[in-house]
Design a protein around this motif. Structure first.
Motif, mmCIF file in Angstrom:
data_model
loop_
_atom_site.group_PDB
_atom_site.id
_atom_site.type_symbol
_atom_site.label_atom_id
_atom_site.label_comp_id
_atom_site.label_asym_id
_atom_site.label_seq_id
_atom_site.Cartn_x
_atom_site.Cartn_y
_atom_site.Cartn_z
ATOM 1 N N ALA A 89 0.820 -1.214 0.000
ATOM 2 C CA ALA A 89 0.000 0.000 0.000
ATOM 3 C C ALA A 89 0.854 1.264 0.000
ATOM 4 O O ALA A 89 0.593 2.213 -0.749
ATOM 5 C CB ALA A 89 -0.941 -0.005 1.208
ATOM 6 N N LEU A 90 1.908 1.276 0.822
ATOM 7 C CA LEU A 90 2.725 2.487 0.910
ATOM 8 C C LEU A 90 3.653 2.646 -0.291
ATOM 9 O O LEU A 90 4.057 3.774 -0.608
ATOM 10 C CB LEU A 90 3.507 2.480 2.217
ATOM 11 C CG LEU A 90 2.617 2.585 3.468
ATOM 12 C CD1 LEU A 90 3.450 2.546 4.734
ATOM 13 C CD2 LEU A 90 1.777 3.867 3.429
ATOM 14 N N SER A 91 3.981 1.542 -0.969
ATOM 15 C CA SER A 91 4.712 1.679 -2.246
ATOM 16 C C SER A 91 3.845 2.396 -3.275
ATOM 17 O O SER A 91 4.351 3.168 -4.104
ATOM 18 C CB SER A 91 5.108 0.300 -2.776
ATOM 19 O OG SER A 91 6.083 -0.298 -1.965
ATOM 20 N N GLY A 92 2.532 2.149 -3.224
ATOM 21 C CA GLY A 92 1.618 2.825 -4.148
ATOM 22 C C GLY A 92 1.514 4.320 -3.888
ATOM 23 O O GLY A 92 1.181 5.087 -4.795
ATOM 24 N N ARG A 93 1.792 4.743 -2.644
ATOM 25 C CA ARG A 93 1.728 6.168 -2.312
ATOM 26 C C ARG A 93 3.083 6.859 -2.428
ATOM 27 O O ARG A 93 3.173 8.074 -2.313
ATOM 28 C CB ARG A 93 1.215 6.339 -0.876
ATOM 29 C CG ARG A 93 -0.249 5.972 -0.699
ATOM 30 C CD ARG A 93 -0.655 6.139 0.762
ATOM 31 N NE ARG A 93 -0.400 7.493 1.238
ATOM 32 C CZ ARG A 93 -1.254 8.509 1.113
ATOM 33 N NH1 ARG A 93 -2.420 8.324 0.517
ATOM 34 N NH2 ARG A 93 -0.946 9.698 1.583
ATOM 35 N N ALA A 94 4.156 6.089 -2.641
ATOM 36 C CA ALA A 94 5.504 6.663 -2.648
ATOM 37 C C ALA A 94 5.669 7.637 -3.813
ATOM 38 O O ALA A 94 5.186 7.396 -4.918
ATOM 39 C CB ALA A 94 6.542 5.556 -2.751
ATOM 40 N N GLY A 95 6.374 8.740 -3.544
ATOM 41 C CA GLY A 95 6.595 9.739 -4.578
ATOM 42 C C GLY A 95 8.046 9.863 -5.007
ATOM 43 O O GLY A 95 8.379 10.745 -5.810
ATOM 44 N N ALA A 171 -2.308 -0.896 -8.978
ATOM 45 C CA ALA A 171 -1.934 -2.310 -8.869
ATOM 46 C C ALA A 171 -1.357 -2.615 -7.497
ATOM 47 O O ALA A 171 -1.615 -3.691 -6.915
ATOM 48 C CB ALA A 171 -0.933 -2.672 -9.960
ATOM 49 N N LEU A 172 -0.594 -1.692 -6.945
ATOM 50 C CA LEU A 172 -0.014 -1.904 -5.620
ATOM 51 C C LEU A 172 -1.085 -1.881 -4.534
ATOM 52 O O LEU A 172 -1.029 -2.670 -3.573
ATOM 53 C CB LEU A 172 1.056 -0.855 -5.344
ATOM 54 C CG LEU A 172 2.347 -1.053 -6.145
ATOM 55 C CD1 LEU A 172 3.206 0.210 -6.123
ATOM 56 C CD2 LEU A 172 3.143 -2.232 -5.587
ATOM 57 N N PHE A 173 -2.088 -1.008 -4.664
ATOM 58 C CA PHE A 173 -3.185 -0.996 -3.692
ATOM 59 C C PHE A 173 -3.991 -2.298 -3.761
ATOM 60 O O PHE A 173 -4.375 -2.863 -2.731
ATOM 61 C CB PHE A 173 -4.102 0.206 -3.934
ATOM 62 C CG PHE A 173 -3.458 1.537 -3.647
ATOM 63 C CD1 PHE A 173 -2.641 1.713 -2.525
ATOM 64 C CD2 PHE A 173 -3.646 2.615 -4.495
ATOM 65 C CE1 PHE A 173 -2.039 2.929 -2.264
ATOM 66 C CE2 PHE A 173 -3.041 3.831 -4.246
ATOM 67 C CZ PHE A 173 -2.242 3.993 -3.126
#
Length: 438
Positions: A89-95, A171-173
């Motif tokens: 989940a946090l990889s999907g939010r990483a900037g 996809a990560l979420f």
């Protein structure tokens, strides 16, 4: 007293849970690569991020294995699921690429925790004669996850560059949600049978306590452990680099993400097929020869992947490669478990996973360096060389006369060689304490 073996319902539930956990990771790994590309990563940076996935687990494996040797296995499973879901989940939010690397490491730590707990559970709750079969069935869960995860990632991730960041995050979420479903199969999965556990370990609680003093070096020196670790490292490195670098190959050869996901799933399907027929293959060839032949075939096929073949050709090569790679993981688990000292089997499995993670750190980093210097075909040649070396390691027991595990040869000869020389002298010298030689 005869120990009643637990039923196999726990194994089915473990396979289901592993399928969800591995499916989430297998969906997330290519999605991480695509998201890194969207954030401006090159092939070298993708390799570094893939390596960080294994970096945290590299330091945690042995302590977790020590803990599991003297405690329960089941608590590691939900902890692993929670870390996998968080990392996805946090990889999907990483900037940024740095954030991607950090959360990739968290995902890897969760996967390691789950796998140590699950493998230790299979070793502890399986009779020795059932371990090949049960480890083979257990790894079917991983193959099912590797089959479904890349297809799902390919369907969600868009091939259009302007949408790549958004769709890879989606996809990560989704992979985080898939991971969460793993906990639904973990209820009452560990049978609390301490007596059975000690009996399978080969001794009483005193041996269990003594085994805690077996050093890591002592475990690694046990015949069969180091070779099993190296074979597992080579096979997993091949699977890992295929998952991380096939998207990069697809981008360079204009192959759509959906097709890349399908190709990765073809490999996983072939691995499932291999594990379904592994028991008759072992009966036909023997464990050692089967491992050596499969590593040899996988090495040659990895080198063939470096050739500029079209997508349908990649599909054929990956199907054959997946079948060959299906052997190494379950059989190396059995090899390590049966070779390890009594009461230190979880630690030995953790050392095997440490070797796997070391390969997952070093192989992607080396692959990234080679890709930057010689193009994306070079990592596949490197994998081929590694697998050919593992074939040589696997065949060594056959070259050394095929003896089984050496059961303390230094202690056995001395009491048995002396009686032949002393049967007449002993009763005459000390009639009170002497016994007839056996």
């Amino acid at each position: 007293m005869k120990i009643r073996e637990p039923g196999r319902g726990w194994l089915l539930r473990l396979v289901i849970a592993f399928a969800f956990a591995q499916g989430a990771v297998s969906m997330a790994r290519p999605a991480v690569s695509y998201r890194a590309l969207a954030l401006g990563a090159d092939a070298r940076a993708v390799g570094v991020i893939a390596g960080v996935y294994a970096l945290l687990p590299l330091f945690a494996a042995v302590p977790l294995g020590r803990r599991t040797d003297h405690g329960r296995c089941a608590p590691l499973l939900p902890i692993g699921v929670a870390l996998i879901a968080t990392g996805c989940a946090l990889s999907g939010r990483a900037g940024s690429l740095l954030e991607m690397a950090v959360w990739s490491g968290v995902m890897g730590l969760g996967h390691l925790s789950f796998v140590i707990g699950a493998q230790s559970l299979v070793a502890r709750q399986s009779a020795p004669e059932d371990q090949d079969r049960n480890f083979g069935h257990f790894t079917i869960g991983a193959s099912l996850g590797q089959l479904i995860g890349p297809i799902a990632a390919g369907q969600v991730v868009s091939e259009h560059a302007d949408a790549l960041a958004r769709t890879s995050a989606a996809a990560l979420f989704v992979s985080a949600v898939v991971a969460a479903f793993a906990v639904t199969s973990l209820w009452r999965i560990e049978h609390r049978t301490p007596t059975a556990d000690r009996t399978r370990g080969g001794a009483s609680s005193e041996v269990g306590r003594a085994s805690g003093r077996v050093s890591v070096v002592g475990i690694l020196r046990t015949r069969g452990v180091a070779s099993g670790i190296f074979i597992s490292l080579a096979v997993l490195s091949a699977t890992d680099i295929l998952t991380a670098y096939l998207p990069v190959v697809g981008e360079q050869r204009s192959i759509a993400p959906a097709v890349i996901g399908l190709l990765l799933s073809v490999r996983a399907a072939a691995t499932v097929a291999c594990r379904l027929v592994m028991t008759p293959m072992i009966r036909l060839m023997g464990r050692t020869v089967l491992m050596a032949v499969s590593c040899l075939g996988a090495g040659l096929l990895c080198v063939a992947l470096a050739l500029p073949v079209p997508a349908w050709g990649l599909g054929i090569l990956l199907a054959a490669l997946g079948f060959c790679l299906g052997v190494g993981q379950p059989l190396s688990m059995t090899t390590v478990v049966q070779a390890a000292p009594d009461g230190a089997r979880s630690t030995a499995l953790a050392l095997r996973l440490t070797g796997n993670r070391l390969g997952q750190v070093a192989a992607p980093a080396a692959a990234g360096l080679l890709a930057g210097l010689a193009g994306t075909a070079a990592p596949f040649v490197m994998l081929g060389v590694l697998l050919l070396a593992s074939a040589g390691v696997a065949i060594r027991p056959v070259r050394s006369a095929g003896r089984g595990t050496p059961p303390a040869p230094a202690e056995a000869p001395s009491p048995r060689t002396e009686p032949s020389a002393e049967p007449a002298a002993e009763p005459a010298a000390e009639p009170r304490g002497a016994r007839p030689p056996t």
